[in-house]
Write an enzyme that holds these catalytic residues in place. Structure first.
Site, PDB file in Angstrom:
ATOM      1  N   ASN A  37      -4.605 -30.452  -2.956  1.00 55.22           N
ATOM      2  CA  ASN A  37      -4.464 -31.351  -1.934  1.00 55.22           C
ATOM      3  C   ASN A  37      -4.848 -32.783  -2.003  1.00 55.22           C
ATOM      4  O   ASN A  37      -5.791 -32.770  -2.494  1.00 55.22           O
ATOM      5  CB  ASN A  37      -4.833 -30.838  -0.836  1.00 55.22           C
ATOM      6  CG  ASN A  37      -4.686 -31.507   0.605  1.00 55.22           C
ATOM      7  OD1 ASN A  37      -5.287 -32.438   0.730  1.00 55.22           O
ATOM      8  ND2 ASN A  37      -3.625 -31.216   1.567  1.00 55.22           N
ATOM      9  N   TYR A  38      -4.053 -33.722  -1.957  1.00 55.29           N
ATOM     10  CA  TYR A  38      -4.555 -35.142  -2.119  1.00 55.29           C
ATOM     11  C   TYR A  38      -3.815 -35.839  -0.994  1.00 55.29           C
ATOM     12  O   TYR A  38      -2.548 -35.851  -0.615  1.00 55.29           O
ATOM     13  CB  TYR A  38      -4.273 -35.765  -3.330  1.00 55.29           C
ATOM     14  CG  TYR A  38      -4.875 -35.084  -4.535  1.00 55.29           C
ATOM     15  CD1 TYR A  38      -6.225 -35.514  -4.664  1.00 55.29           C
ATOM     16  CD2 TYR A  38      -4.451 -34.095  -5.354  1.00 55.29           C
ATOM     17  CE1 TYR A  38      -7.064 -34.660  -5.786  1.00 55.29           C
ATOM     18  CE2 TYR A  38      -5.137 -33.563  -6.243  1.00 55.29           C
ATOM     19  CZ  TYR A  38      -6.390 -33.720  -6.250  1.00 55.29           C
ATOM     20  OH  TYR A  38      -7.193 -33.229  -7.375  1.00 55.29           O
ATOM     21  N   ARG A  39      -4.686 -36.561  -0.158  1.00 54.66           N
ATOM     22  CA  ARG A  39      -4.345 -37.118   1.061  1.00 54.66           C
ATOM     23  C   ARG A  39      -5.034 -38.533   1.259  1.00 54.66           C
ATOM     24  O   ARG A  39      -6.000 -39.024   0.929  1.00 54.66           O
ATOM     25  CB  ARG A  39      -4.629 -36.150   2.159  1.00 54.66           C
ATOM     26  CG  ARG A  39      -6.152 -35.869   2.343  1.00 54.66           C
ATOM     27  CD  ARG A  39      -6.354 -34.675   3.069  1.00 54.66           C
ATOM     28  NE  ARG A  39      -8.051 -34.382   3.270  1.00 54.66           N
ATOM     29  CZ  ARG A  39      -8.267 -33.556   2.293  1.00 54.66           C
ATOM     30  NH1 ARG A  39      -7.875 -33.011   1.188  1.00 54.66           N
ATOM     31  NH2 ARG A  39      -9.566 -33.361   2.332  1.00 54.66           N
ATOM     32  N   GLY A  41       2.642 -29.750  18.526  1.00 53.56           N
ATOM     33  CA  GLY A  41       3.815 -30.174  17.944  1.00 53.56           C
ATOM     34  C   GLY A  41       3.795 -30.136  16.392  1.00 53.56           C
ATOM     35  O   GLY A  41       4.744 -30.491  15.944  1.00 53.56           O
ATOM     36  N   SER A  42       2.701 -29.294  15.989  1.00 53.56           N
ATOM     37  CA  SER A  42       2.593 -29.150  14.474  1.00 53.56           C
ATOM     38  C   SER A  42       3.731 -28.180  13.973  1.00 53.56           C
ATOM     39  O   SER A  42       4.061 -27.209  14.739  1.00 53.56           O
ATOM     40  CB  SER A  42       1.225 -28.875  14.123  1.00 53.56           C
ATOM     41  OG  SER A  42       0.800 -27.701  14.838  1.00 53.56           O
ATOM     42  N   ARG A  43       3.961 -28.005  12.684  1.00 54.17           N
ATOM     43  CA  ARG A  43       4.948 -26.892  12.182  1.00 54.17           C
ATOM     44  C   ARG A  43       4.271 -26.235  11.684  1.00 54.17           C
ATOM     45  O   ARG A  43       3.388 -26.322  10.611  1.00 54.17           O
ATOM     46  CB  ARG A  43       5.730 -27.914  11.288  1.00 54.17           C
ATOM     47  CG  ARG A  43       7.171 -26.930  10.730  1.00 54.17           C
ATOM     48  CD  ARG A  43       7.792 -27.555   9.651  1.00 54.17           C
ATOM     49  NE  ARG A  43       8.944 -26.948   9.283  1.00 54.17           N
ATOM     50  CZ  ARG A  43       9.504 -26.767   8.266  1.00 54.17           C
ATOM     51  NH1 ARG A  43       8.767 -26.789   6.929  1.00 54.17           N
ATOM     52  NH2 ARG A  43      10.677 -26.205   8.154  1.00 54.17           N
ATOM     53  N   SER A  95       0.423 -31.333  -1.013  1.00 57.68           N
ATOM     54  CA  SER A  95      -0.472 -30.154  -1.088  1.00 57.68           C
ATOM     55  C   SER A  95       0.188 -29.062  -1.688  1.00 57.68           C
ATOM     56  O   SER A  95       1.550 -28.906  -1.492  1.00 57.68           O
ATOM     57  CB  SER A  95      -1.299 -29.580   0.232  1.00 57.68           C
ATOM     58  OG  SER A  95      -0.135 -29.539   1.106  1.00 57.68           O
ATOM     59  N   HIS A 118      -4.479 -24.131  -6.103  1.00 55.45           N
ATOM     60  CA  HIS A 118      -4.351 -24.827  -4.722  1.00 55.45           C
ATOM     61  C   HIS A 118      -4.681 -26.318  -5.077  1.00 55.45           C
ATOM     62  O   HIS A 118      -5.609 -26.549  -5.888  1.00 55.45           O
ATOM     63  CB  HIS A 118      -5.193 -24.187  -3.791  1.00 55.45           C
ATOM     64  CG  HIS A 118      -5.377 -25.417  -2.528  1.00 55.45           C
ATOM     65  ND1 HIS A 118      -6.799 -26.036  -2.352  1.00 55.45           N
ATOM     66  CD2 HIS A 118      -4.754 -25.960  -1.616  1.00 55.45           C
ATOM     67  CE1 HIS A 118      -6.604 -26.811  -1.409  1.00 55.45           C
ATOM     68  NE2 HIS A 118      -5.366 -26.780  -0.831  1.00 55.45           N
TER      69      HIS A 118
END
Length: 338
Positions: free
Chosen positions: A161-163, A312-314, A145, A159
């Site tokens: 984003n590919y997931r 716990g995410s950044r 992203s 912007h």
């Protein structure tokens, strides 16, 4: 080092066919041809062209290079490298590499690359033994992203984003889906830029299904809508989620085609406006428009809300989409000619 065209405290640290498209389309087509690379071949050699090593060990990727998860990881690393280097070529600056990991008994991990105070291309690859919300089943999640907030108000924010997500059921079968999109948020509308941007996306979609572009364009317009303002965030693009048909191979090829557009749909616009002059009044309006961008991302964006709710995410990576500065005004009166 920094990217001169993007260097500013107004940048984040860290995606209508008309006759006016003719002057920019040849540039986009040439860039697109330069970005298309064969995904086959030695993994180690391909990784040398990336901004940083992949999360999965290269020997594992080589062993499993026919699997969709491995091919997708290579694609997102390649997309990141191509977009970063295309921006670097604008003025010779270099992106700063920022790798991070999230170790633990669940095996969660990730990596990121950002150019602080300028703009960034972020990617994450997460592998875990358990997914608590889905009955503690093994899963794979990965994506690339980017959000770029340029200094010049005549260069739009982009912007993309590919997931990919894959979960293994108790019987060993796998469920999977792809998602993503690219959208453009200009401060000042340029019809030629909009025509180029949408045409590049439409051509990529049309290679796979005639309904992809009109359907995913409408989805993008619905998604990037600031409901409490009654305004769109920008001029749209494409957006899709939970795409799991007609087949894994076909959807991967579609996502690959979309990922290959991130340079040719944006860099010609950057080059066109790179030396445009601007006034303080135009910078002030840019700050107001960025305020709208912040509102959308903090109130409606699914990725931000999911990330902030994930233990716990950044946080820095989740909020990478926000500009460093923005403005909200009680009354904004613009000249009728603008």
């Amino acid at each position: 080092m920094h990217l001169g065209m993007f260097s500013s405290t107004s940048l984040t640290h860290c995606f209508w066919i008309t006759l006016c498209i003719c002057s920019l389309l040849p540039i986009a087509q040439n860039i697109f041809r330069g970005c298309v690379q064969d995904e086959e071949g030695n993994v180690a050699e391909r990784c040398k062209k990336f901004m940083s090593p992949p999360i999965t060990p290269m020997e594992v990727l080589e062993k499993r290079k026919e699997e969709i998860s491995s091919r997708m990881e290579m694609l997102i690393m390649q997309t990141q490298a191509e977009f970063c280097r295309a921006l670097e070529e604008v003025d010779g600056g270099k992106f700063k590499v920022d790798r991070w990991s999230r170790p633990g008994p669940s095996g969660l991990g990730g990596a990121a690359e950002v150019l602080r105070d300028s703009g960034g291309v972020h990617h994450s690859v997460t592998v875990s033994l358990y997914l608590c919300v889905a009955g503690k089943l093994p899963f794979i999640a990965m994506g690339v992203s980017s959000v770029i907030h340029p200094k010049n108000p005549h260069i739009p924010t982009v912007h993309f984003n590919y997931r990919y997500f894959e979960i293994e059921e108790e019987d060993g079968s796998k469920q999977w889906w792809f998602g993503g999109g690219t959208d453009l948020t200009p401060v000042y509308i340029d019809k030629e830029d909009g025509a180029l941007f949408h045409n590049v996306l439409r051509e990529a979609c049309d290679k796979h299904h005639p309904k992809y572009y009109p359907d995913f364009k409408k989805w993008c317009d619905r998604y990037f809508y600031i409901r409490h303002r009654g305004e769109t965030r920008g001029i749209g693009g494409i957006f899709f989620d939970d795409l799991d048909s007609p087949s894994q191979e076909e959807v991967f090829k579609f996502v690959k085609s979309c990922a290959k557009t991130v340079v040719p749909c944006y860099l010609p616009i950057v080059h066109k406006h790179l030396k445009d002059s601007f006034t303080q009044e135009e910078k002030d309006w840019q700050q107001v428009r960025r305020g709208r961008y912040v509102e959308f991302n903090l109130v409606y964006d699914r990725g931000v809300k999911f990330g902030l709710a994930t233990p716990g995410s950044r946080i820095e990576s989740i909020l990478m989409s926000l500009p460093l500065t923005a403005r909200s005004v009680c009354v904004c009166i613009l000249p009728l000619s603008t």
